[in-house]
Design a protein around this motif. Structure first.
Motif, PDB file in Angstrom:
ATOM      1  N   LEU A  17      14.880   6.420  -4.296  1.00  0.00           N
ATOM      2  CA  LEU A  17      15.218   5.157  -3.637  1.00  0.00           C
ATOM      3  C   LEU A  17      14.990   5.234  -2.132  1.00  0.00           C
ATOM      4  N   THR A  18      15.297   6.372  -1.536  1.00  0.00           N
ATOM      5  CA  THR A  18      15.052   6.548  -0.103  1.00  0.00           C
ATOM      6  C   THR A  18      13.566   6.495   0.213  1.00  0.00           C
ATOM      7  N   ALA A  19      12.754   7.113  -0.634  1.00  0.00           N
ATOM      8  CA  ALA A  19      11.309   7.089  -0.420  1.00  0.00           C
ATOM      9  C   ALA A  19      10.774   5.666  -0.515  1.00  0.00           C
ATOM     10  N   PHE A  20      11.223   4.910  -1.505  1.00  0.00           N
ATOM     11  CA  PHE A  20      10.781   3.517  -1.626  1.00  0.00           C
ATOM     12  C   PHE A  20      11.235   2.684  -0.430  1.00  0.00           C
ATOM     13  N   ALA A  21      12.440   2.927   0.066  1.00  0.00           N
ATOM     14  CA  ALA A  21      12.932   2.183   1.219  1.00  0.00           C
ATOM     15  C   ALA A  21      12.111   2.498   2.468  1.00  0.00           C
ATOM     16  N   MET A  22      11.740   3.760   2.640  1.00  0.00           N
ATOM     17  CA  MET A  22      10.928   4.124   3.800  1.00  0.00           C
ATOM     18  C   MET A  22       9.539   3.506   3.716  1.00  0.00           C
ATOM     19  N   ILE A  23       8.939   3.525   2.538  1.00  0.00           N
ATOM     20  CA  ILE A  23       7.616   2.917   2.364  1.00  0.00           C
ATOM     21  C   ILE A  23       7.696   1.415   2.604  1.00  0.00           C
ATOM     22  N   ALA A  24       8.735   0.775   2.097  1.00  0.00           N
ATOM     23  CA  ALA A  24       8.901  -0.667   2.307  1.00  0.00           C
ATOM     24  C   ALA A  24       9.090  -0.971   3.793  1.00  0.00           C
ATOM     25  N   GLY A  25       9.808  -0.117   4.507  1.00  0.00           N
ATOM     26  CA  GLY A  25       9.992  -0.322   5.933  1.00  0.00           C
ATOM     27  C   GLY A  25       8.691  -0.194   6.707  1.00  0.00           C
ATOM     28  N   VAL A  26       7.867   0.777   6.331  1.00  0.00           N
ATOM     29  CA  VAL A  26       6.577   0.957   7.005  1.00  0.00           C
ATOM     30  C   VAL A  26       5.662  -0.229   6.731  1.00  0.00           C
ATOM     31  N   VAL A  27       5.688  -0.743   5.520  1.00  0.00           N
ATOM     32  CA  VAL A  27       4.842  -1.880   5.169  1.00  0.00           C
ATOM     33  C   VAL A  27       5.355  -3.162   5.822  1.00  0.00           C
ATOM     34  N   ALA A  28       6.669  -3.357   5.853  1.00  0.00           N
ATOM     35  CA  ALA A  28       7.239  -4.608   6.351  1.00  0.00           C
ATOM     36  C   ALA A  28       7.313  -4.677   7.869  1.00  0.00           C
ATOM     37  N   GLU A  29       7.276  -3.534   8.555  1.00  0.00           N
ATOM     38  CA  GLU A  29       7.448  -3.539  10.006  1.00  0.00           C
ATOM     39  C   GLU A  29       6.406  -4.381  10.730  1.00  0.00           C
TER      40      GLU A  29
END
Length: 45
Positions: A17-29
């Motif tokens: 879940l942490t990995a998905f959250a980090m990837i989503a943050g990089v994409v959404a930033e």
């Protein structure tokens, strides 16, 4: 299921879940940057 097995399972799920959250943050930033940027500009003399 023993305590150790359950702890390992929860840690794995947490890491995923942490990995998905980090990837989503990089994409959404880049998409959310215009919303975060302030309208106030500072002028220099």
């Amino acid at each position: 299921m023993t305590y150790k097995e359950r702890a390992v399972l929860y840690c794995r799920v947490g890491l995923i879940l942490t990995a998905f959250a980090m990837i989503a943050g990089v994409v959404a930033e880049p998409l959310l940057r215009p919303l975060w940027s302030s309208r106030l500009t500072v002028a220099q003399r």
